[in-house]
Design a protein around this motif. Structure first.
Motif, PDB file in Angstrom:
ATOM      1  N   ALA A 125       0.808  -1.218   0.000  1.00 37.30           N
ATOM      2  CA  ALA A 125       0.000   0.000   0.000  1.00 37.30           C
ATOM      3  C   ALA A 125       0.841   1.267   0.000  1.00 37.30           C
ATOM      4  O   ALA A 125       0.576   2.193  -0.764  1.00 37.30           O
ATOM      5  CB  ALA A 125      -0.932   0.005   1.211  1.00 37.30           C
ATOM      6  N   LYS A 126       1.851   1.356   0.873  1.00 33.49           N
ATOM      7  CA  LYS A 126       2.623   2.585   1.021  1.00 33.49           C
ATOM      8  C   LYS A 126       4.104   2.255   1.191  1.00 33.49           C
ATOM      9  O   LYS A 126       4.468   1.161   1.641  1.00 33.49           O
ATOM     10  CB  LYS A 126       2.137   3.396   2.228  1.00 33.49           C
ATOM     11  N   ILE A 127       4.944   3.243   0.860  1.00 35.04           N
ATOM     12  CA  ILE A 127       6.387   3.086   0.963  1.00 35.04           C
ATOM     13  C   ILE A 127       6.964   4.339   1.612  1.00 35.04           C
ATOM     14  O   ILE A 127       6.484   5.448   1.351  1.00 35.04           O
ATOM     15  CB  ILE A 127       7.010   2.850  -0.435  1.00 35.04           C
ATOM     16  N   VAL A 128       7.964   4.166   2.491  1.00 35.67           N
ATOM     17  CA  VAL A 128       8.584   5.307   3.165  1.00 35.67           C
ATOM     18  C   VAL A 128      10.080   5.069   3.287  1.00 35.67           C
ATOM     19  O   VAL A 128      10.534   3.925   3.461  1.00 35.67           O
ATOM     20  CB  VAL A 128       7.949   5.539   4.562  1.00 35.67           C
ATOM     21  N   ASP A 129      10.864   6.137   3.173  1.00 31.91           N
ATOM     22  CA  ASP A 129      12.317   6.094   3.313  1.00 31.91           C
ATOM     23  C   ASP A 129      12.665   6.152   4.797  1.00 31.91           C
ATOM     24  O   ASP A 129      12.250   7.068   5.503  1.00 31.91           O
ATOM     25  CB  ASP A 129      12.934   7.286   2.575  1.00 31.91           C
ATOM     26  N   GLY A 133      19.373   4.147   4.188  1.00 32.33           N
ATOM     27  CA  GLY A 133      19.593   3.277   3.040  1.00 32.33           C
ATOM     28  C   GLY A 133      18.561   2.188   2.902  1.00 32.33           C
ATOM     29  O   GLY A 133      18.700   1.314   2.039  1.00 32.33           O
ATOM     30  N   SER A 134      17.533   2.232   3.721  1.00 32.07           N
ATOM     31  CA  SER A 134      16.494   1.202   3.665  1.00 32.07           C
ATOM     32  C   SER A 134      15.120   1.848   3.562  1.00 32.07           C
ATOM     33  O   SER A 134      14.944   3.046   3.821  1.00 32.07           O
ATOM     34  CB  SER A 134      16.560   0.281   4.888  1.00 32.07           C
ATOM     35  N   ILE A 135      14.143   1.054   3.177  1.00 35.61           N
ATOM     36  CA  ILE A 135      12.764   1.502   3.028  1.00 35.61           C
ATOM     37  C   ILE A 135      11.841   0.570   3.790  1.00 35.61           C
ATOM     38  O   ILE A 135      12.184  -0.582   4.069  1.00 35.61           O
ATOM     39  CB  ILE A 135      12.338   1.537   1.546  1.00 35.61           C
ATOM     40  N   ARG A 144       1.522  -6.916   7.400  1.00 36.52           N
ATOM     41  CA  ARG A 144       2.845  -6.784   7.987  1.00 36.52           C
ATOM     42  C   ARG A 144       3.573  -5.607   7.338  1.00 36.52           C
ATOM     43  O   ARG A 144       3.121  -5.048   6.339  1.00 36.52           O
ATOM     44  CB  ARG A 144       3.648  -8.066   7.792  1.00 36.52           C
ATOM     45  N   ILE A 145       4.723  -5.262   7.932  1.00 35.53           N
ATOM     46  CA  ILE A 145       5.599  -4.230   7.406  1.00 35.53           C
ATOM     47  C   ILE A 145       6.899  -4.901   6.973  1.00 35.53           C
ATOM     48  O   ILE A 145       7.504  -5.650   7.747  1.00 35.53           O
ATOM     49  CB  ILE A 145       5.896  -3.151   8.464  1.00 35.53           C
ATOM     50  N   ALA A 146       7.331  -4.644   5.745  1.00 36.95           N
ATOM     51  CA  ALA A 146       8.568  -5.212   5.226  1.00 36.95           C
ATOM     52  C   ALA A 146       9.649  -4.139   5.193  1.00 36.95           C
ATOM     53  O   ALA A 146       9.379  -2.983   4.846  1.00 36.95           O
ATOM     54  CB  ALA A 146       8.352  -5.778   3.822  1.00 36.95           C
ATOM     55  N   ILE A 147      10.870  -4.517   5.541  1.00 40.86           N
ATOM     56  CA  ILE A 147      12.024  -3.624   5.480  1.00 40.86           C
ATOM     57  C   ILE A 147      12.957  -4.149   4.398  1.00 40.86           C
ATOM     58  O   ILE A 147      13.300  -5.344   4.376  1.00 40.86           O
ATOM     59  CB  ILE A 147      12.768  -3.566   6.828  1.00 40.86           C
ATOM     60  N   ALA A 148      13.379  -3.271   3.483  1.00 40.95           N
ATOM     61  CA  ALA A 148      14.255  -3.668   2.384  1.00 40.95           C
ATOM     62  C   ALA A 148      15.280  -2.568   2.136  1.00 40.95           C
ATOM     63  O   ALA A 148      15.100  -1.416   2.548  1.00 40.95           O
ATOM     64  CB  ALA A 148      13.451  -3.935   1.114  1.00 40.95           C
TER      65      ALA A 148
END
Length: 553
Positions: A125-129, A133-135, A144-148
């Motif tokens: 749904a949404k993406i944040v910086d 160096g990760s999002i 859930r929330i994914a970290i990449a």
């Protein structure tokens, strides 16, 4: 709201969704499948692009629930939300009645839902910086929330949340979400004080969650878990005030501003004082500008700060709104039933259900024009919009990396795509409108009647004031020569201006019912109707709308 009912009566209740599309993109079978994956729908859904089933049942509002007994008779109807308790009571009575008559057949149905496609993310749904160096990416379909890493956005490094639908606080391995959407980072000094650096709009839980992106610990910071209803408080302690489908969040002026899609308003959350309050909107759904206390929004779904102004995307009116100096203005958009893909000046431009909003280093604005499958770019100084990418698969959000590069979150493909920021050819397609059957009404005197019957075991209780309320407005306002405004009676006589051929009647009703016991629990039923109307001397003089309750033969 229906999930517990489906589970409780799973061997004697058949649930069938009827998809009545509002905008063009929603008519496609691919879009319907994407939505059922996003919301975890486990019952059959009829795609009804021509809205013939809608017309057959005389439906006037999204959502409407129709209850049919084992003999095929419509026995109850409900418009809007907040009806789970009433459904439970009526279905319980029907089960007992038809089991006694021998007309109830128990057993599981033959429907088996198809498995969703395997993608890097499940309905993101949404993406944040995160600034290191990760999002972070919110997965509505996987809860859930994914970290990449920014450099490899489709390979998540770790996950926050179990992936099961729920509302449990705790560690990254034990916490649960329910269709999380918007996210916002807190300033470092605020994060150090409150113990979390990421605020999550946990949409289907009707709460805000605080997340320590380093450890993955999750806590609830605002909302009770119950959905806000008319009559509930609109300010106070954060954990004592109900919210309603928070969809996006942004940090501005020392507070988290919240696009509250469920009640069509903008709220604010103060993490230091642990309080919430409404800052704009009336809870009526529509496109009305003016002061923050008078403006109408429509399922606000994205926020961004641009030149120290709060910009808002209203998904249901496909509109770009701006809040500045205690005033709300529309930059792009024409109303609840008009949408399309047109570039050019703001006054001419159209969008289709946009969900993502971001600002570039040079002060321009990028819009994820979700149902047009496009990225659009606004130049605030020139007051123009142009298309910079097409052919995307339901772009839900966008993250600007530099003046020339951005990341696009595609909900349909479940991927993050890296894109160069370059202009495409201008787009100018014909404007589209929602093809919903209008109600033909007569000019002059018309009666608006709301049907409301408390569920079994409950009654209307007016010991503490009126239990009902009716608000009637119109677009254009001149459609109502008289009768507009707020009152407590569920029957209202209005006068329709004969010189106006068509418009929209905005009707909002609510009714409270309480159990008959000494320590009675009360429930609020409410719905807003936006009814397209055509004025004709042969039209009806009675507009009958069902809020809740049994219906006659």
């Amino acid at each position: 709201e229906l999930r517990p009912i489906e589970e409780k009566y799973r061997d004697c209740l058949t649930v069938i969704g009827v998809h009545s599309p509002k905008v063009e993109h929603e008519k496609s079978l691919r879009a319907v499948r994407s939505a059922t994956d996003r919301h975890g729908i486990n019952h059959p859904v009829l795609n009804d692009p021509a809205m013939s089933t809608w017309a057959t049942f005389g439906i006037r509002a999204w959502p409407t629930l129709v209850l049919i007994d084992p003999l095929g008779d419509v026995v109850a109807e409900f418009s809007g939300e907040g009806h789970a308790h009433a459904l439970d009571s009526i279905i319980g009575e029907l089960v007992r009645h038809h089991e006694g008559k021998g007309s109830l057949l128990r057993g599981l149905g033959p429907y088996v839902p198809t498995a969703p496609p395997q993608t890097p993310y499940v309905q993101p749904a949404k993406i944040v910086d995160l600034g290191n160096g990760s999002i972070a990416i919110s997965e509505m379909g996987a809860h859930r929330i994914a970290i990449a890493a920014i450099e490899s956005p489709n390979d998540p490094l770790r996950l926050i949340g179990t992936g099961l639908r729920g509302r449990a606080d705790g560690s990254a391995n034990t916490a649960t979400f329910n269709e999380p959407a918007g996210m916002a980072r807190l300033p470092e000094e605020i994060a150090a004080h409150v113990g979390f650096d990421l605020v999550i709009a946990d949409s289907a839980n009707h709460v805000l969650r605080g997340v320590d992106s380093g450890s993955g610990h999750v806590c609830t910071i605002a909302g009770t878990g119950a959905q806000w209803m008319q009559g509930d408080s609109t300010s106070g302690g954060a954990l004592a005030t109900p919210l309603s489908t928070p969809w996006d969040v942004v940090w501005w002026h020392d507070r988290i501003y919240v696009a509250m899609a469920g009640d069509h308003r903008i709220w604010a959350f103060d993490p230091l004082r642990q309080s919430v309050a409404v800052v704009a909107g009336t809870s009526n759904e529509g496109l009305v500008d003016g002061s923050v206390s008078e403006a109408w929004f429509a399922q606000s779904s994205a926020l961004a700060i641009i030149h120290d102004e709060l910009w808002v995307l209203d998904a249901e009116t496909s509109a770009v709104r701006r809040i500045s100096s205690d005033r709300v203005d529309t930059l792009i958009g024409r109303g609840l039933f008009e949408f399309g893909h047109i570039d050019g000046l703001w006054t001419d431009a159209l969008l289709q259900h946009p969900l993502g909003l971001a600002v570039t280093p040079d002060g321009r604005v990028i819009i994820a024009d979700t149902y047009n499958g496009a990225l659009r770019r606004i130049d605030p100084e020139a007051q123009r919009i142009d298309t910079i990418a097409v052919g995307l698969d339901e772009p839900n959000d966008v993250l600007v990396l530099s003046e020339h590069e951005l990341l696009v979150l595609e909900g349909g493909s479940g991927r993050v795509e890296r894109r160069e920021m370059s202009s495409a050819a201008p787009v100018s397609r014909a404007p589209l409108t929602t093809r919903r059957p209008p109600l033909v009404i007569a000019p002059d005197h018309v009666s608006i009647e709301i049907h409301f019957t408390p569920p079994p075991g409950e009654k209307i209780d007016e010991r503490f004031g009126p239990a009902t309320q009716l608000v009637v407005e119109a677009s254009p306002p001149e459609l109502l020569a008289s009768g507009a405004g707020r009152g407590v009676d569920l029957v209202r006589g209005v006068r329709i201006e004969g010189g106006i051929r068509e418009g929209v009647l905005h009707v909002a009703a609510r009714g409270a019912s309480c159990e008959s016991s000494e320590n009675a629990v009360c429930h609020m039923h409410q719905q807003d109707w936006g009814i397209p109307v055509v004025v004709d001397p042969e039209g009806t003089r009675t507009v009958r709308l069902v809020l809740a309750g049994p219906v006659g033969p």
